[in-house]
Write a protein that holds these residues in place. Structure first.
Motif: not given
Length: 255
Positions: A188-193, A228-238
């Motif tokens: 998780w990368t918080v981009t605002s707030g 707040a806003e965030a960008h999230v990344a995860m393996r596609a099979d999660g």
């Protein structure tokens, strides 16, 4: 066998509704029409279409009330992005957002009032042997609203990625997500707030510009003390699990 014309015959509940959809949005013209019947044609290489009202005696008795399950009418076009914008602006429902498959097929789907799925396809041009590059533009069809947050899907297997899913999360002050665990690591990368992130027995306030890595299999909860806003990344099979419930759940915006 010398085939001169190809025609797709479709049995529908409302012939007029499908006729108007194909003529208004897809450039078809009425060749012949009577009550409960319409024959549609189009310039170029597109398949002709015959629409028959369900129950019509033109068909054998065993076929009169049948509908083709899973049928998709695929039309190969040029300028796919412009076609998607044109149909969306004209009010046609985009029932599968524009995406690119790993093998180079770009496509989206619309659906007529009788449930006929029309797929518009364009093949992406790329140098021979070069891997496909996919550019994803979020649309309203990629957005999931819940009482806890607003998720906008970005990369996902349904939108061209093979290994990763990414999405954005928007939360208003006071919103909290449910306690859950994920089967794969999430970043998780918080981009605002700012977000209050509880993972296991530890809570951290993660402000804009900071990144938190959440390990798999550990209970976590996300709370927004302010917008707040965030960008999230995860393996596609999660997949995720919720305490007190059986089984796992996929994340619709990450599929």
């Amino acid at each position: 066998m010398n085939v001169t014309t190809s025609t797709l015959s479709l049995t529908v509940a409302d012939v007029d509704a499908s006729r108007d959809f194909f003529c208004t949005h897809l450039g078809y013209q009425v060749a012949v029409a009577t009550d409960g019947f319409a024959s549609l044609t189009r310039d170029g290489e597109a398949v002709d279409i015959v629409l028959l009202r369900r129950g019509t005696e033109v068909l054998p008795p065993e076929q009169r009330d049948q509908r083709a399950g899973g049928l998709i009418l695929a039309l190969t076009v040029t300028g796919l992005d412009a076609e998607e914008r044109r149909l969306r602006q004209a009010g046609a429902p985009i029932t599968m957002p524009l995406r690119e498959e790993p093998w180079g097929e770009r496509l989206f789907q619309t659906t007529d009032p009788n449930g006929i799925v029309v797929q518009l396809v364009e093949w992406a041009a790329r140098p021979e042997g070069a891997p496909a590059m996919t550019v994803i533009t979020p649309t309203d069809g990629n957005v999931t609203e819940s009482p806890n947050a607003r998720m906008t899907g970005l990369a996902a297997p349904s939108r061209g990625s093979a290994e990763l899913s990414t999405w954005t999360v928007s939360m208003t002050a006071g919103q909290s997500g449910p306690e859950h665990s994920a089967s794969r690591e999430q970043v998780w990368t918080v981009t605002s707030g700012a977000l209050d992130v509880t993972c296991g027995d530890r809570t951290e306030t993660v402000a804009a510009g900071r990144t938190v890595v959440l390990p798999p299999g550990v209970l976590r909860r996300i709370h927004a003390p302010r917008d707040a806003e965030a960008h999230v990344a995860m393996r596609a099979d999660g997949v995720v699990s919720l305490p007190g419930t059986e089984g796992t759940r996929t994340l619709p915006w990450a599929r």
